[in-house]
Design a protein around this motif. Structure first.
Motif, mmCIF file in Angstrom:
data_model
loop_
_atom_site.group_PDB
_atom_site.id
_atom_site.type_symbol
_atom_site.label_atom_id
_atom_site.label_comp_id
_atom_site.label_asym_id
_atom_site.label_seq_id
_atom_site.Cartn_x
_atom_site.Cartn_y
_atom_site.Cartn_z
ATOM 1 N N VAL A 114 -6.048 -4.165 -3.447
ATOM 2 C CA VAL A 114 -5.595 -4.117 -2.057
ATOM 3 C C VAL A 114 -4.664 -2.921 -1.905
ATOM 4 C CG1 VAL A 114 -4.339 -5.295 -0.214
ATOM 5 C CG2 VAL A 114 -5.767 -6.627 -1.788
ATOM 6 N N ILE A 115 -4.986 -2.040 -0.966
ATOM 7 C CA ILE A 115 -4.105 -0.912 -0.638
ATOM 8 C C ILE A 115 -3.790 -1.010 0.841
ATOM 9 C CG2 ILE A 115 -3.813 1.587 -0.628
ATOM 10 C CD1 ILE A 115 -5.998 1.763 -2.760
ATOM 11 N N ASN A 116 -2.538 -1.241 1.159
ATOM 12 C CA ASN A 116 -2.164 -1.453 2.546
ATOM 13 C C ASN A 116 -1.889 -0.145 3.281
ATOM 14 O OD1 ASN A 116 -2.523 -4.187 3.014
ATOM 15 N ND2 ASN A 116 -0.545 -4.748 2.150
ATOM 16 N N CYS A 117 -1.682 -0.264 4.571
ATOM 17 C CA CYS A 117 -1.718 0.873 5.486
ATOM 18 C C CYS A 117 -0.712 1.964 5.144
ATOM 19 C CB CYS A 117 -1.491 0.398 6.918
ATOM 20 S SG CYS A 117 0.128 -0.328 7.215
ATOM 21 N N CYS A 118 -1.105 3.176 5.542
ATOM 22 C CA CYS A 118 -0.210 4.336 5.531
ATOM 23 C C CYS A 118 0.218 4.737 4.127
ATOM 24 C CB CYS A 118 1.024 4.092 6.412
ATOM 25 S SG CYS A 118 0.613 3.593 8.092
ATOM 26 N N THR A 119 -0.607 4.401 3.138
ATOM 27 C CA THR A 119 -0.357 4.797 1.751
ATOM 28 C C THR A 119 -1.166 6.044 1.430
ATOM 29 O OG1 THR A 119 0.319 2.655 0.864
ATOM 30 C CG2 THR A 119 -0.871 4.096 -0.627
ATOM 31 N N LYS A 120 -0.587 6.925 0.640
ATOM 32 C CA LYS A 120 -1.248 8.163 0.239
ATOM 33 C C LYS A 120 -1.357 8.191 -1.282
ATOM 34 C CE LYS A 120 -1.055 13.203 0.713
ATOM 35 N NZ LYS A 120 -0.318 14.354 1.298
ATOM 36 N N ILE A 121 -2.591 8.340 -1.774
ATOM 37 C CA ILE A 121 -2.848 8.348 -3.207
ATOM 38 C C ILE A 121 -3.475 9.684 -3.581
ATOM 39 C CG2 ILE A 121 -4.138 7.241 -5.082
ATOM 40 C CD1 ILE A 121 -3.845 4.615 -3.558
ATOM 41 N N GLY A 122 -2.922 10.312 -4.587
ATOM 42 C CA GLY A 122 -3.348 11.643 -4.994
ATOM 43 C C GLY A 122 -4.673 11.649 -5.731
ATOM 44 N N LYS A 123 -4.984 12.792 -6.308
ATOM 45 C CA LYS A 123 -6.288 12.972 -6.946
ATOM 46 C C LYS A 123 -6.272 12.459 -8.388
ATOM 47 C CE LYS A 123 -5.254 17.803 -8.113
ATOM 48 N NZ LYS A 123 -5.637 19.213 -7.866
ATOM 49 N N GLY A 124 -7.453 12.057 -8.835
ATOM 50 C CA GLY A 124 -7.626 11.657 -10.223
ATOM 51 C C GLY A 124 -6.876 10.410 -10.627
ATOM 52 N N CYS A 125 -6.549 9.542 -9.680
ATOM 53 C CA CYS A 125 -5.812 8.319 -10.001
ATOM 54 C C CYS A 125 -6.770 7.187 -10.372
ATOM 55 C CB CYS A 125 -4.960 7.872 -8.810
ATOM 56 S SG CYS A 125 -3.573 8.958 -8.449
ATOM 57 N N ILE A 126 -6.242 6.228 -11.135
ATOM 58 C CA ILE A 126 -6.949 4.983 -11.421
ATOM 59 C C ILE A 126 -6.146 3.852 -10.783
ATOM 60 C CG2 ILE A 126 -7.758 3.373 -13.187
ATOM 61 C CD1 ILE A 126 -7.825 5.787 -15.128
ATOM 62 N N ASP A 134 1.344 -1.761 -1.595
ATOM 63 C CA ASP A 134 1.661 -2.135 -0.221
ATOM 64 C C ASP A 134 1.856 -0.901 0.659
ATOM 65 O OD1 ASP A 134 2.804 -3.873 2.041
ATOM 66 O OD2 ASP A 134 2.355 -5.315 0.456
ATOM 67 N N HIS A 135 2.392 -1.108 1.837
ATOM 68 C CA HIS A 135 2.442 -0.073 2.876
ATOM 69 C C HIS A 135 3.317 1.115 2.483
ATOM 70 C CE1 HIS A 135 6.595 -1.042 4.158
ATOM 71 N NE2 HIS A 135 6.264 -2.276 3.786
ATOM 72 N N ASP A 136 2.936 2.273 2.966
ATOM 73 C CA ASP A 136 3.759 3.485 2.900
ATOM 74 C C ASP A 136 4.099 3.923 1.484
ATOM 75 O OD1 ASP A 136 4.313 4.021 5.835
ATOM 76 O OD2 ASP A 136 5.014 1.950 5.684
ATOM 77 N N ASN A 137 3.233 3.631 0.531
ATOM 78 C CA ASN A 137 3.433 4.135 -0.823
ATOM 79 C C ASN A 137 2.976 5.587 -0.923
ATOM 80 O OD1 ASN A 137 3.426 1.747 -3.471
ATOM 81 N ND2 ASN A 137 3.974 1.311 -1.360
ATOM 82 N N ARG A 138 3.526 6.290 -1.906
ATOM 83 C CA ARG A 138 3.110 7.654 -2.234
ATOM 84 C C ARG A 138 2.850 7.696 -3.732
ATOM 85 N NH1 ARG A 138 2.485 7.332 2.234
ATOM 86 N NH2 ARG A 138 3.176 8.617 3.975
ATOM 87 N N ILE A 139 1.570 7.791 -4.093
ATOM 88 C CA ILE A 139 1.160 7.817 -5.488
ATOM 89 C C ILE A 139 0.668 9.225 -5.792
ATOM 90 C CG2 ILE A 139 -0.256 6.716 -7.255
ATOM 91 C CD1 ILE A 139 1.630 4.772 -5.729
#
Length: 205
Positions: A114-126, A134-139
């Protein structure tokens, strides 16, 4: 997007990536590259060459790195980007992705996530099995969030960090780059120094 997919790495993580690709029904042909000659046909899919031979397949295949080690995955994906490969993002059909979620190329989202709204996940992640973000994460790029890990709202995770199975990160916490957070550990305050963190609450080992 091309109608063929090539996965670099045919071991455990690569097989899970292939399973997701099969369930997405977007590619007519899925194959592996691997340097281990003893690996024959994981999931009934063919190993068609070695990992150094990727440029032979750029015209016909999307290419994704199916290697669990963050540093190795980064090294290979960065080379693929420079050489002009087309790198997709893979999302298991059972994953729940919120509104305004960004997933960069080469990231794999596994079953039950589950990835909640307004989250940004970078490239090459697992984003591994049954984890939640949850919301508003930056990975940042090349992070591995292990099975059953849970991140509360407004968490930042730095490049190349690994969060172990069942780990928990409290809300509004920042974790710097290149960290390892042990299985079952609970992060309740910012981690500003690269290192290994264990326990409840997590402390530098």
């Amino acid at each position: 997007m091309r109608n063929k997919l090539l996965i670099i790495g045919a071991s455990g993580h690569g097989k899970v990536v292939a399973d997701i690709a099969l369930r997405m029904h977007k590619w007519q042909c899925i194959a592996f590259l691997d340097d281990n000659q003893n690996v024959k046909s994981p999931l009934g899919l063919e190993v068609i060459g070695r990992t150094s031979e990727t440029n032979k397949y750029f015209q016909d295949y999307d290419i994704i790195v199916g290697i669990g080690n963050n540093a190795t995955r980064e090294k290979i994906q960065e080379r693929l980007e420079i050489e002009g490969a087309t790198i997709p993002t893979l999302i298991h059909p059972s994953a729940i992705i919120g509104e305004q979620v960004e997933l960069a190329q080469g990231t794999v989202v596994m079953a039950g996530v589950v990835i909640n709204c307004c989250t940004k996940i970078g490239k090459g992640c697992i984003i591994n099995t049954s984890s939640s973000i949850d919301h508003d994460n930056r990975i940042d790029d090349y992070v591995h969030i292990s099975p059953g890990a849970h991140l509360a709202g407004t968490v930042t995770v730095g490049k190349g960090t690994w969060l172990g199975i069942g780990s928990v990160v409290s809300n509004n916490v920042n974790i710097t780059y290149g960290c390892k957070v042990g299985a079952g550990s609970v992060v309740v305050k910012d981690i500003n120094e690269t290192g290994t963190y264990l326990g409840v609450p997590a402390r530098r080992a």
